[in-house]
Motif scaffolding. Structure first.
Motif, mmCIF file in Angstrom:
data_model
loop_
_atom_site.group_PDB
_atom_site.id
_atom_site.type_symbol
_atom_site.label_atom_id
_atom_site.label_comp_id
_atom_site.label_asym_id
_atom_site.label_seq_id
_atom_site.Cartn_x
_atom_site.Cartn_y
_atom_site.Cartn_z
ATOM 1 N N PRO A 244 1.013 -1.115 -0.082
ATOM 2 C CA PRO A 244 0.102 0.456 -0.468
ATOM 3 C C PRO A 244 0.795 1.289 0.071
ATOM 4 C CG PRO A 244 -0.206 -0.927 1.916
ATOM 5 C CD PRO A 244 1.017 -1.996 1.205
ATOM 6 N N ARG A 245 0.262 1.928 -0.093
ATOM 7 C CA ARG A 245 0.611 3.594 0.262
ATOM 8 C C ARG A 245 1.108 4.157 1.067
ATOM 9 N NH1 ARG A 245 0.721 7.969 -3.751
ATOM 10 N NH2 ARG A 245 0.919 9.943 -3.013
ATOM 11 N N PRO A 246 2.962 4.765 0.876
ATOM 12 C CA PRO A 246 3.290 5.157 1.927
ATOM 13 C C PRO A 246 2.751 5.648 3.321
ATOM 14 C CG PRO A 246 4.537 5.294 0.523
ATOM 15 C CD PRO A 246 3.700 4.901 -0.241
ATOM 16 N N SER A 247 2.806 5.878 4.344
ATOM 17 C CA SER A 247 2.252 7.019 5.015
ATOM 18 C C SER A 247 3.859 8.137 5.105
ATOM 19 C CB SER A 247 3.092 6.665 6.566
ATOM 20 O OG SER A 247 1.556 5.348 7.360
ATOM 21 N N PRO A 248 3.548 9.166 4.159
ATOM 22 C CA PRO A 248 4.781 9.988 4.360
ATOM 23 C C PRO A 248 5.696 11.133 5.058
ATOM 24 C CG PRO A 248 2.882 10.815 3.496
ATOM 25 C CD PRO A 248 2.419 10.030 3.521
ATOM 26 N N LEU A 249 4.924 11.211 6.331
ATOM 27 C CA LEU A 249 5.697 11.024 7.540
ATOM 28 C C LEU A 249 5.951 10.231 8.504
ATOM 29 C CD1 LEU A 249 3.727 14.638 8.024
ATOM 30 C CD2 LEU A 249 5.686 13.913 6.276
#
Length: 124
Positions: A101-106
């Motif tokens: 899944p898309r990463p958590s950006p922070l």
């Protein structure tokens, strides 16, 4: 992995501005800025993906601006209205390839490539 080199840190008085730069050695999917002070965990400041989707920490929203020059493979962080609590070591980080899944950006643990850091000191 991708090599990252930060520059642009320094010392300023509160209310001042600094601009950080991060040069990447190759293509990146996600790039972000993180900071850390002694005794505290590393925290996400701002991040941008290859398509231009941007995320900011609440503490810097409206004061910091992240941008990218894709031709130069360089990430920037324009920091305005700096506060003493912005003091810390600032790190550039990158995620090399897209993934699901898309990463958590922070979230620091999402990133595998890190620069050496550049110190930002804001005096009151």
């Amino acid at each position: 992995q991708v090599a990252l080199v930060e520059s642009g840190g320094g010392s300023v008085q509160g209310g001042g501005s600094l601009r950080l730069s991060c040069q990447a050695s190759g293509y990146t999917y996600y790039m972000g800025w993180f900071r850390q002070t002694p005794g505290k965990e590393r925290e996400g400041v701002a991040a941008s993906d290859a398509g231009g989707t941007i995320s900011y920490a609440d503490s810097v929203q409206g004061r910091f601006t992240i941008s990218k020059d894709n031709d130069k493979k360089t990430l920037y962080l324009q920091m305005n209205n700096l506060r003493p609590e912005d003091t810390g070591m600032y790190y550039c980080a990158a995620i090399r390839y897209p993934r699901a899944p898309r990463p958590s950006p922070l979230k620091p643990s999402e990133y595998k490539s890190w620069g050496q850091g550049t110190q930002v000191t804001v005096s009151s």
